[in-house]
Motif scaffolding. Structure first.
Motif, PDB file in Angstrom:
ATOM      1  N   ASN A 244       0.845  -1.200   0.000  1.00  0.00           N
ATOM      2  CA  ASN A 244       0.000   0.000   0.000  1.00  0.00           C
ATOM      3  C   ASN A 244       0.881   1.251   0.000  1.00  0.00           C
ATOM      4  N   THR A 245       1.301   1.658  -1.185  1.00  0.00           N
ATOM      5  CA  THR A 245       2.182   2.827  -1.307  1.00  0.00           C
ATOM      6  C   THR A 245       1.659   3.879  -2.282  1.00  0.00           C
ATOM      7  N   GLU A 246       0.545   3.600  -2.974  1.00  0.00           N
ATOM      8  CA  GLU A 246       0.131   4.457  -4.083  1.00  0.00           C
ATOM      9  C   GLU A 246      -0.105   5.910  -3.703  1.00  0.00           C
ATOM     10  N   VAL A 247      -0.763   6.146  -2.570  1.00  0.00           N
ATOM     11  CA  VAL A 247      -1.200   7.513  -2.240  1.00  0.00           C
ATOM     12  C   VAL A 247      -0.198   8.260  -1.357  1.00  0.00           C
ATOM     13  N   LEU A 248       0.922   7.651  -1.033  1.00  0.00           N
ATOM     14  CA  LEU A 248       1.857   8.273  -0.086  1.00  0.00           C
ATOM     15  C   LEU A 248       2.717   9.367  -0.713  1.00  0.00           C
ATOM     16  N   ASN A 249       2.735   9.450  -2.040  1.00  0.00           N
ATOM     17  CA  ASN A 249       3.560  10.446  -2.753  1.00  0.00           C
ATOM     18  C   ASN A 249       5.022  10.328  -2.327  1.00  0.00           C
ATOM     19  N   LEU A 250       5.539   9.104  -2.386  1.00  0.00           N
ATOM     20  CA  LEU A 250       6.893   8.837  -1.904  1.00  0.00           C
ATOM     21  C   LEU A 250       7.999   9.499  -2.719  1.00  0.00           C
ATOM     22  N   PRO A 251       7.812   9.779  -4.025  1.00  0.00           N
ATOM     23  CA  PRO A 251       8.876  10.507  -4.730  1.00  0.00           C
ATOM     24  C   PRO A 251       9.199  11.853  -4.090  1.00  0.00           C
TER      25      PRO A 251
END
Length: 546
Positions: A350-357
């Motif tokens: 579950n990483t899609e909405v975290l805006n990790l870039p």
């Protein structure tokens, strides 16, 4: 507290590491890491405990303590003054709570951010609900299919809605006791909402900007959905929605045959549903040893489940109340029809909405967060733990990693993750349990391998149970006979595997197992019998004759 490193001579294996750690624990040391490869032990002591006390404890344990050095001294988190929080945790499952509790114990200001239900996968939609329903289904199955002559049992109509209601009550109870109540007990903060990173040190939660000195991402994983024509329009089920059905379907088609597919497929089969398992690979549990796959295949087919391997999926259609799965098997076209369709083809982080870039956090090919041995991401202020890293998908691994992440992020330690002896259990009947290396993995690591394969009908407990489909397998180094892996298909395999985990973790040998006393008529006796099988025919031994 002060953190020390002591050079230790005389440690030759992981068992020695445990002896040194125990000696240090007995004098009050914490956060101990002993390494026979590095010939050292690191640990923390209260300020009023002299280092000579630790050196004496090591010597009394029959090892030789050498020079000691102070690595650091701290009573509060080793962090700067910036940030609203010392540690902000995104997620509220096993990894998150483990880290939050550890952070508070360090004296840190900690908050957990949760967009949905507190508690994560295990208590809400995974381990707890599935295992309680599996137990109910097993009882129903045994009532209809007991193996004893002269014993008449029967089962009535299954009220799935009542079973699910009871399951939900247990989930609520454990969520309160093991998660929600602990928030007030330990005094960290719960922030409700969706989190996303704005930059390397700032996140936004429903319009509120928050900063922290350290972050932990513990957002878990969710069902992965394959790209099959027509699937999106088929009203399919996942492992989450299946456990909330109120009406028992007459038939269930399952795409996938990993541990989730096997558990949930068997659950509904034992409740009375006709179940068909389909998978792309030529055998179930393809990453396990072949003997394990064969035993599981035999068990599920003997019980009446339909298993189709080597499947290529063409499309999925809906006709009336039936789902139709068009497949190709060995060049032959087939159509599998069922009232319900379960997708159990793995999980995705579950990483899609975290805006990790925006936070300079690197992701892997499957969207998983990449971490080093200390659970640090490509951003040194951000850590990740649990299923979001796509390591072993077990809540106990997540909790272990959460504690290490907090030790490193807040405590300033340098603890490495060690996942060399992680037990895994599939709660089918018979259950599947494994720890350590498979035969193929051991050979890939350069070992000369010797194995022992013991069919379950050689284990007295299985004979008296009249349930003999299964196997014990031990993988060992052929030179030292050090046990590298243990793999079991049997009733209560999950209970037996803990003993095997200790064997693998502490470097015990086949001879150690042979010389141990195993209680007769327990499934755990299979471990000793499998060890004896390396050079004996156990069928020619009398009862208990090790």
């Amino acid at each position: 507290m002060k953190k020390y490193r002591i050079h230790v001579q005389g440690m030759t294996c992981s068992g020695c590491e445990e002896h040194v750690a125990t000696a240090l624990e007995n004098i009050g040391a914490v956060n101990i890491e002993a390494s026979f490869l590095r010939k050292e032990a690191t640990f923390e002591l209260q300020d009023d405990v002299e280092i000579e006390t630790a050196q004496k404890a090591i010597n009394e344990a029959k090892y030789q303590s050498g020079d000691a050095e102070v690595l650091e001294s701290h009573d509060v988190p080793v962090l700067g003054d910036e940030g609203d929080y010392d540690l902000l945790i995104i997620g509220s499952g096993g990894a998150a709570f483990s880290a939050a509790i550890k952070g508070v114990e360090y004296g840190a200001k900690v908050a957990i951010i949760e967009r949905g239900t507190v508690g994560g996968t295990c208590v809400n939609i995974g381990c707890v609900p599935s295992k309680t329903l599996l137990r109910a289904a097993e009882i129903n199955h045994l009532a209809k299919n007991n193996p004893f002559l002269g014993l008449t049992t029967s089962a009535g109509t299954v009220d799935l809605a009542e079973l699910v209601k009871q399951k939900d009550e247990l989930v609520i109870q454990l969520r309160e006791q093991k998660y929600i109540d602990l928030i007030g007990e330990y005094g960290f903060e719960l922030i409700r909402g969706e989190a996303k990173f704005l930059d390397e040190k700032t996140i936004e939660v429903d319009g509120r900007k928050l900063t922290a000195k350290r972050f932990l991402i513990a957002t878990g994983a969710s069902p992965s959905i394959p790209d099959i024509q027509g699937l999106k329009d088929s009203d399919y089920l996942t492992s989450t929605s299946l456990l909330d059905l109120k009406q028992l379907p007459k038939s269930l088609a399952v795409i996938g045959s990993g541990y989730i597919a096997l558990e949930l497929g068997q659950l509904f089969h034992h409740l009375g549903t006709e179940v068909t398992l389909m998978q792309r690979s030529p055998r179930v549990l393809k990453e396990y040893d072949p003997e394990i796959s064969e035993a599981v295949t035999k068990a599920v087919t003997e019980q009446g489940m339909n298993l189709i391997t080597g499947v290529s999926y063409d499309r999925i259609e809906t006709s009336g109340n039936l789902k139709q799965v068009y497949i190709l098997v060995n060049g032959e076209k087939k159509v599998i029809e069922a009232e319900q369709l379960l997708i159990a083809t793995g999980r995705k982080p579950n990483t899609e909405v975290l805006n990790l870039p925006a936070a300079n956090v690197n992701l892997g090919a499957k969207g998983e967060i990449m971490v080093d041995d200390f659970l640090k991401t490509s951003n040194p202020g951000i850590y990740a733990a649990g299923d979001v890293t796509m390591g072993p998908q077990f809540v106990y691994v997540a909790a272990y990693e959460g504690g290490i992440a907090a030790d490193n992020a807040i405590g300033g330690l340098e603890r490495k993750v060690n996942l060399e002896a992680v037990p895994g259990v599939t709660f089918t009947s018979p259950s599947v349990a494994t720890v350590g290396l498979t035969e193929e993995q051991a050979m890939a690591k350069g070992y000369e391998v010797k194995t022992s394969v013991l069919p379950l009908d050689a284990v007295p407990r299985a004979l008296v149970n009249r349930e003999t489909t299964g196997v014990f397998k031990i993988v060992a180094d052929s030179k030292s006979l050090k046990v590298l892996g243990v793999h079991i298909v049997a009733e209560n395999a999950g209970d037996v595997i803990y003993a095997a985990t200790l064997v693998v973790k502490y470097g015990l040998t086949v001879q150690d197992l042979r010389e141990s006393l195993a209680p007769y008529l327990t499934m755990a006796e299979g471990l000793k019998l499998a060890a004896l099988t390396f050079d004996k025919d156990v069928s020619k031994l009398s009862c208990c004759a090790g």
